[in-house]
Enzyme design. Structure first.
Site, PDB file in Angstrom:
ATOM      1  N   CYS A   8      15.451  19.350   5.049  1.00 15.70           N
ATOM      2  CA  CYS A   8      16.787  18.916   5.446  1.00 15.70           C
ATOM      3  C   CYS A   8      17.729  19.244   4.304  1.00 15.70           C
ATOM      4  CB  CYS A   8      16.806  17.437   5.811  1.00 15.70           C
ATOM      5  SG  CYS A   8      16.470  16.327   4.451  1.00 15.70           S
ATOM      6  N   SER A   9      18.911  18.705   4.342  1.00 14.17           N
ATOM      7  CA  SER A   9      19.918  19.042   3.329  1.00 14.17           C
ATOM      8  C   SER A   9      19.449  18.690   1.918  1.00 14.17           C
ATOM      9  CB  SER A   9      21.234  18.318   3.621  1.00 14.17           C
ATOM     10  OG  SER A   9      21.777  18.784   4.827  1.00 14.17           O
TER      11      SER A   9
END
Length: 99
Positions: A8-9
């Site tokens: 994810c980020s």
């Protein structure tokens, strides 16, 4: 042992999903290594993964990650399953793909 990478980020938002996937794996009696890391580290951690799952917020990286690992399944986690943190459903999907 199966090895699943979630990206994810920043590697933080998927941590709860990892926990829920681990519980689902334990309930099924499966030994599976599941880790979450930032998408920027996917090239490093993806080498050992059997499957790579991207959080919906980094879906724009799908083709890039696939190009790094053309021999591995790389998919975006279903937005609804991600939002509900449905670890069992995500794990079941992984098991279907890797079967």
């Amino acid at each position: 042992m199966m090895n699943i990478l979630l990206v994810c980020s920043a590697g933080m938002s998927t941590s709860l999903l990892v926990t829920r996937m681990e519980k689902a794996a334990k309930d099924k009696g499966l030994e599976i290594k599941i880790e979450a890391h930032p998408v920027a580290e996917a090239e490093v951690y993806g080498k050992e993964a059997d499957m790579i799952l991207l959080g919906p917020q980094v879906r724009f990286q799908l083709q890039n990650i696939r190009s790094l690992f053309p021999e591995k399944p790389v998919e975006v986690i279903d937005t609804r399953d991600y939002g509900m943190m449905n670890g069992e459903k995500v794990l079941n999907h992984v098991l279907e793909v890797l079967d």
